[in-house]
Scaffold this motif. Structure first.
Motif, PDB file in Angstrom:
ATOM      1  N   ASP A 173      47.754  51.284  30.842  1.00  0.00           N
ATOM      2  CA  ASP A 173      46.744  50.361  31.354  1.00  0.00           C
ATOM      3  C   ASP A 173      45.906  49.778  30.227  1.00  0.00           C
ATOM      4  N   THR A 174      45.581  50.614  29.234  1.00  0.00           N
ATOM      5  CA  THR A 174      44.797  50.126  28.095  1.00  0.00           C
ATOM      6  C   THR A 174      45.569  49.066  27.329  1.00  0.00           C
ATOM      7  N   GLU A 175      46.850  49.327  27.068  1.00  0.00           N
ATOM      8  CA  GLU A 175      47.675  48.340  26.358  1.00  0.00           C
ATOM      9  C   GLU A 175      47.815  47.059  27.179  1.00  0.00           C
ATOM     10  N   LYS A 176      47.999  47.212  28.488  1.00  0.00           N
ATOM     11  CA  LYS A 176      48.134  46.041  29.358  1.00  0.00           C
ATOM     12  C   LYS A 176      46.835  45.240  29.379  1.00  0.00           C
ATOM     13  N   HIS A 559      41.515  45.196  48.998  1.00  0.00           N
ATOM     14  CA  HIS A 559      42.373  46.169  48.306  1.00  0.00           C
ATOM     15  C   HIS A 559      43.797  45.633  48.129  1.00  0.00           C
ATOM     16  N   GLY A 560      44.242  44.784  49.058  1.00  0.00           N
ATOM     17  CA  GLY A 560      45.577  44.219  48.912  1.00  0.00           C
ATOM     18  C   GLY A 560      45.682  43.303  47.709  1.00  0.00           C
ATOM     19  N   TYR A 561      44.634  42.569  47.424  1.00  0.00           N
ATOM     20  CA  TYR A 561      44.637  41.653  46.278  1.00  0.00           C
ATOM     21  C   TYR A 561      44.453  42.410  44.960  1.00  0.00           C
ATOM     22  N   LEU A 562      43.696  43.494  45.007  1.00  0.00           N
ATOM     23  CA  LEU A 562      43.424  44.249  43.780  1.00  0.00           C
ATOM     24  C   LEU A 562      44.468  45.322  43.509  1.00  0.00           C
ATOM     25  N   GLY A 563      45.352  45.577  44.457  1.00  0.00           N
ATOM     26  CA  GLY A 563      46.473  46.477  44.211  1.00  0.00           C
ATOM     27  C   GLY A 563      46.120  47.948  44.152  1.00  0.00           C
ATOM     28  N   PHE A 564      45.427  48.473  45.178  1.00  0.00           N
ATOM     29  CA  PHE A 564      45.138  49.902  45.232  1.00  0.00           C
ATOM     30  C   PHE A 564      45.053  50.340  46.691  1.00  0.00           C
ATOM     31  N   THR A 565      45.140  51.633  46.896  1.00  0.00           N
ATOM     32  CA  THR A 565      45.000  52.213  48.230  1.00  0.00           C
ATOM     33  C   THR A 565      43.630  52.869  48.334  1.00  0.00           C
ATOM     34  N   PRO A 566      42.777  52.432  49.269  1.00  0.00           N
ATOM     35  CA  PRO A 566      41.434  53.019  49.371  1.00  0.00           C
ATOM     36  C   PRO A 566      41.503  54.517  49.666  1.00  0.00           C
ATOM     37  N   THR A 567      40.609  55.272  49.043  1.00  0.00           N
ATOM     38  CA  THR A 567      40.537  56.717  49.273  1.00  0.00           C
ATOM     39  C   THR A 567      39.383  57.093  50.192  1.00  0.00           C
ATOM     40  N   VAL A 638      43.099  45.016  36.290  1.00  0.00           N
ATOM     41  CA  VAL A 638      44.435  44.837  36.856  1.00  0.00           C
ATOM     42  C   VAL A 638      45.320  46.046  36.581  1.00  0.00           C
ATOM     43  N   GLY A 639      44.828  47.006  35.800  1.00  0.00           N
ATOM     44  CA  GLY A 639      45.581  48.240  35.588  1.00  0.00           C
ATOM     45  C   GLY A 639      45.722  49.031  36.872  1.00  0.00           C
ATOM     46  N   ARG A 640      46.440  50.137  36.827  1.00  0.00           N
ATOM     47  CA  ARG A 640      46.776  50.884  38.039  1.00  0.00           C
ATOM     48  C   ARG A 640      45.927  52.120  38.252  1.00  0.00           C
ATOM     49  N   MET A 641      45.214  52.587  37.224  1.00  0.00           N
ATOM     50  CA  MET A 641      44.378  53.766  37.391  1.00  0.00           C
ATOM     51  C   MET A 641      43.129  53.403  38.195  1.00  0.00           C
ATOM     52  N   LYS A 645      39.906  50.861  37.387  1.00  0.00           N
ATOM     53  CA  LYS A 645      39.844  49.665  38.233  1.00  0.00           C
ATOM     54  C   LYS A 645      38.453  49.540  38.855  1.00  0.00           C
ATOM     55  N   GLU A 646      37.909  50.657  39.361  1.00  0.00           N
ATOM     56  CA  GLU A 646      36.562  50.644  39.928  1.00  0.00           C
ATOM     57  C   GLU A 646      35.541  50.206  38.887  1.00  0.00           C
ATOM     58  N   LEU A 647      35.640  50.771  37.695  1.00  0.00           N
ATOM     59  CA  LEU A 647      34.693  50.441  36.636  1.00  0.00           C
ATOM     60  C   LEU A 647      34.827  48.977  36.216  1.00  0.00           C
ATOM     61  N   GLY A 648      36.060  48.502  36.049  1.00  0.00           N
ATOM     62  CA  GLY A 648      36.276  47.124  35.614  1.00  0.00           C
ATOM     63  C   GLY A 648      35.752  46.106  36.613  1.00  0.00           C
ATOM     64  N   VAL A 649      36.042  46.304  37.900  1.00  0.00           N
ATOM     65  CA  VAL A 649      35.581  45.364  38.927  1.00  0.00           C
ATOM     66  C   VAL A 649      34.062  45.378  39.015  1.00  0.00           C
ATOM     67  N   ALA A 650      33.469  46.562  39.036  1.00  0.00           N
ATOM     68  CA  ALA A 650      32.014  46.666  39.145  1.00  0.00           C
ATOM     69  C   ALA A 650      31.324  46.008  37.959  1.00  0.00           C
ATOM     70  N   MET A 651      31.853  46.217  36.745  1.00  0.00           N
ATOM     71  CA  MET A 651      31.233  45.647  35.560  1.00  0.00           C
ATOM     72  C   MET A 651      31.396  44.129  35.530  1.00  0.00           C
ATOM     73  N   ALA A 652      32.543  43.622  35.959  1.00  0.00           N
ATOM     74  CA  ALA A 652      32.742  42.171  35.989  1.00  0.00           C
ATOM     75  C   ALA A 652      31.748  41.511  36.937  1.00  0.00           C
ATOM     76  N   ILE A 653      31.531  42.121  38.094  1.00  0.00           N
ATOM     77  CA  ILE A 653      30.563  41.572  39.055  1.00  0.00           C
ATOM     78  C   ILE A 653      29.149  41.652  38.495  1.00  0.00           C
ATOM     79  N   ALA A 654      28.800  42.784  37.877  1.00  0.00           N
ATOM     80  CA  ALA A 654      27.455  42.953  37.320  1.00  0.00           C
ATOM     81  C   ALA A 654      27.171  41.912  36.247  1.00  0.00           C
ATOM     82  N   VAL A 655      28.139  41.682  35.352  1.00  0.00           N
ATOM     83  CA  VAL A 655      27.946  40.710  34.279  1.00  0.00           C
ATOM     84  C   VAL A 655      27.839  39.295  34.848  1.00  0.00           C
ATOM     85  N   ALA A 656      28.686  38.961  35.829  1.00  0.00           N
ATOM     86  CA  ALA A 656      28.657  37.618  36.409  1.00  0.00           C
ATOM     87  C   ALA A 656      27.313  37.333  37.073  1.00  0.00           C
ATOM     88  N   VAL A 657      26.821  38.278  37.859  1.00  0.00           N
ATOM     89  CA  VAL A 657      25.535  38.087  38.546  1.00  0.00           C
ATOM     90  C   VAL A 657      24.395  38.022  37.543  1.00  0.00           C
TER      91      VAL A 657
END
Length: 716
Positions: A173-176, A559-567, A638-641, A645-657
């Motif tokens: 995921d890091t390399e990707k 979740h379908g667009y982000l590619g994960f199964t909710p826990t 967009v990685g699979r872990m 994924k949670e951290l990346g999405v949350a940080m992208a939203i925080a920075v945008a806002v």
């Protein structure tokens, strides 16, 4: 000091670049060593009761690591007996347990047979004191022999293989993320700067910082075990901050060239002004990450240590490597042919400042209410220990965990393990009484004598959503201590202890971050209200991120667009990391804005005009930096872990806002509302700041350089 550093980096620019090239090669060469050593430790603190109990079991266990397998098929007895003999000949194997083992107690055989009788569980325990390499070889040999069982479908899992798959997927995921983020960032920067050379300098700085991050982690691994998440988090931070800082430096260099400075003078001025700004920024981000040191758990301390190291190296690259590269490529980076004059101070961001200034109270109330509303969903957040669910669907270790939970008795809910300083018989009597009195207990498994005077037993709670019953049962067992000493552990107990640690230490971490940030902002502005307002703005910008985090990853939206199964919940350490990282990055943009406003105030402008021009001059940098940071976070999201994924999405939203709603609308509205009161401070503090405060260098329009003539660029 910064001016002298700028002069040195220009005069010795080739030497600076060569030294950074050596650092880059060393960092990249050690990447494999870093990734191979990740994941050797635990996330939770040794002081937790659950961890102490697990350590007691490990220290007194006859065996070391464990590999397990679910074997499905027909005529399983003959196949398993043959496989058992084959496994017993593998070097490093201590024992093999299966439902047909002659030395397995009769009461325990049912746990190794699926409810539908169509599968059995095979457990292979390895010898103690194997080296890391020996354990890896033994695990591979065990997995190979299990997969070779004829006529059966075999799924291999267990803690060791789960950790290995997590490590491997984290590395991929890091390399990707790097492969996605770097090209997109370069394209965006070409559009921002209008040239490939100017856009390439921040990318070079980012690559150098990533290499330094590898060296930081390599050094930390000599002191502590690092969680696999440290690799992705550190890479994201190095990439994002380095690009931000280089972007600010390149933009300021161009401004100085527009003002008619020679290349040496422009570089000196750039480091003296923008270099000071990114130093403030790096200190605020580092202090925000230092809040993680308050928590005892290794995952927080590991990420905090790596993060602070990465921030400092990103700063060093920004004030040394970037100026040196600017000196070497000045003809391609300076005043662009497409814009021979300095950009106007009357643009989109200045108009936004004037717009909010017309109705500052209305704008402040509406924007604050909107941000608070976006954070409201987080009030009903649930935390879960995803364990194998951190891996994407399809991974063998995850399939193994799902099979055992679905098909084998006693696996509906994670068992609660009780370690007791007593005999097995006395522990069994107490557990039987506990089972009789507590309706939330589904079953009690046979006890085990760990060593003389120490035994253990597994209590299986009734299955419930998010293991709610199991958590309550852990609390009740701990509150109702028997006559002998007990320690409660297991997956549920670790989660209970981890959340308790977060609740206990979070106020201290927040206090450290707030006080340190307040002091830095006061040193920069000399105001009491501006730092307080900045801290409030940061909290508001985090609200949208936390609300989205809950809606997306707990409730499953998109979740379908982000590619994960909710826990059904969030990883408990993710909101802590989001708070510390987003707090630091939000303050990063606040420093960018305040440094320009303060610089103009020191030049004699009134509050409203300073805010207007300061926002105009820094607004493009802030939004451009935010766009690049969002690209970086999205590349890793967009990685699979799941945790990354949670951290990346949350940080992208925080920075945008933060970079749009907060910095471009809410901050100018509140500064217009307060007016000249923004800059108020008691007389003693004002005198303190006048004597010891850290100020920006004088504005370029009023700066006289010693030794470097201010020759117009057209005559250079």
């Amino acid at each position: 000091m910064f001016a002298r550093l700028g002069r040195f980096c220009y005069r010795r620019r080739k030497l600076v670049v060569v030294l950074w090239l050596v650092v880059f090669v060393a960092g990249i060469a050690n990447t494999g060593r870093v990734t191979d050593r990740l994941g050797g430790g635990q996330q939770a603190s040794e002081s937790m009761e659950s961890v102490l109990a697990a350590r007691l079991l490990t220290d007194h266990s006859e065996f070391g690591g464990r590999v397990s397998a679910v074997v499905e098929g027909t005529d399983l007895r003959g196949r398993i007996v043959g496989a058992r003999d084959d496994l017993g000949r593998v070097d490093g194997v201590g024992r093999v347990l299966d439902p047909f083992s002659p030395h397995l107690p009769e009461a325990g055989r049912a746990l190794f047979v699926a409810d539908d009788r169509g599968a059995v569980l095979v457990v292979v325990d390895m010898e103690r004191n194997l080296s890391v390499d020996e354990q890896h070889r033994t695990e591979e040999a065990i997995a190979a022999r299990l997969h070779a069982v004829p006529g059966a479908r075999v799924t291999v899992g267990g803690p060791a293989l789960l950790q290995r798959e997590i490590n491997e997927q984290t590395r991929r995921d890091t390399e990707k993320g790097e492969l996605i983020a770097l090209p997109l960032t370069l394209l965006a920067m070409v559009a921002i700067f209008g040239g490939a050379v100017a856009a390439g300098i921040p990318i070079v700085g980012a690559l150098a910082s990533i290499a330094c991050g590898m060296l930081v982690m390599l050094g930390l691994q000599r002191l502590m075990d690092l969680d696999p998440n440290v690799l992705s988090v550190s890479t994201v931070l190095a990439l994002g901050l380095s690009i931000d800082y280089a972007l600010l430096m390149v933009n300021r260099f161009r401004e100085e060239r527009y003002a008619g400075r020679t290349v040496p003078a422009a570089i000196e001025r750039t480091v003296a002004s923008a270099g000071r700004t990114i130093t403030f920024s790096a200190l605020t981000v580092a202090l925000s990450l230092a809040g993680l040191f308050v928590f005892p758990s290794p995952i927080f301390r590991g990420i905090g240590s790596a993060g602070v190291g990465v921030v400092l190296f990103a700063l060093i690259a920004g004030v040394t490597l970037v100026p040196a590269l600017l000196g070497m490529a000045s003809r391609r980076v300076g005043v662009g042919r497409h814009r021979p004059e300095r950009p106007s101070d009357d643009g989109t961001f200045a108009r936004l400042a004037r717009l909010t200034r017309r109705r500052p109270l209305v704008a402040t109330v509406l924007l604050t209410a909107a941000l608070l509303a976006t954070g409201a969903p987080f009030a009903s957040v649930t935390f879960v220990n995803s364990s194998a669910n951190l891996l994407p669907e399809g991974f063998e270790a995850r399939r193994f965990a799902e099979l055992t939970a679905e098909r084998f008795p006693g696996q509906g809910a994670p068992p609660i393990t009780i370690v007791a300083s007593t005999s097995r018989s006395e522990l069994a009597l107490w557990a039987a009484e506990l089972e009789r009195d507590d309706d939330d207990i589904a079953r009690v498994l046979p006890p085990t004598q760990v060593t003389a005077g120490l035994s253990s037993i597994d209590v299986v709670p009734e299955a419930s959503e998010h293991d709610r019953i199991g958590r309550q049962l852990v609390t009740r067992i701990r509150a109702d201590q028997p006559s002998f000493r007990i320690w409660v552990t297991g997956e549920t107990a670790v989660l209970v202890d981890f959340l308790d640690e977060v609740r206990r230490y979070a106020p201290w971490a927040v206090t450290l971050m707030v006080v340190a940030t307040f002091v830095l902002l006061f040193a920069m502005t000399g105001s009491l209200l501006v730092p307080v307002k900045a801290l409030v703005m940061n909290v508001l910008s985090l609200a949208a991120s936390f609300g989205a985090l809950k809606l997306i990853f707990q409730d499953g939206y998109l979740h379908g667009y982000l590619g994960f199964t909710p826990t059904g919940g969030l990883e408990p350490f993710v909101p802590v990391l989001v708070f510390c990282f987003a707090f630091g990055l939000s303050m990063d943009y606040e420093v960018f804005l305040l440094s320009r406003i303060t610089e103009l105030r020191d030049a004699g402008m009134d509050n409203d005009r300073a805010v207007e021009i300061g926002l105009q001059r820094s607004g493009k940098i802030i939004t451009s930096a935010a766009l690049l940071m969002i690209i970086v976070f999205a590349g890793f999201a967009v990685g699979r872990m799941l945790a990354i994924k949670e951290l990346g999405v949350a940080m992208a939203i925080a920075v945008a806002v933060d970079a749009t709603v907060v910095r471009c609308l809410l901050v100018p509205a509140t500064m217009a509302l307060l007016g000249e009161a923004n800059w108020w401070a008691p007389k003693p503090l004002r005198r303190l700041h006048e004597r010891y405060g850290l100020r920006e260098a004088p504005p370029a329009e009023r700066q006289a350089f010693d030794g470097f003539p201010s020759t117009p660029a057209s005559l250079r």
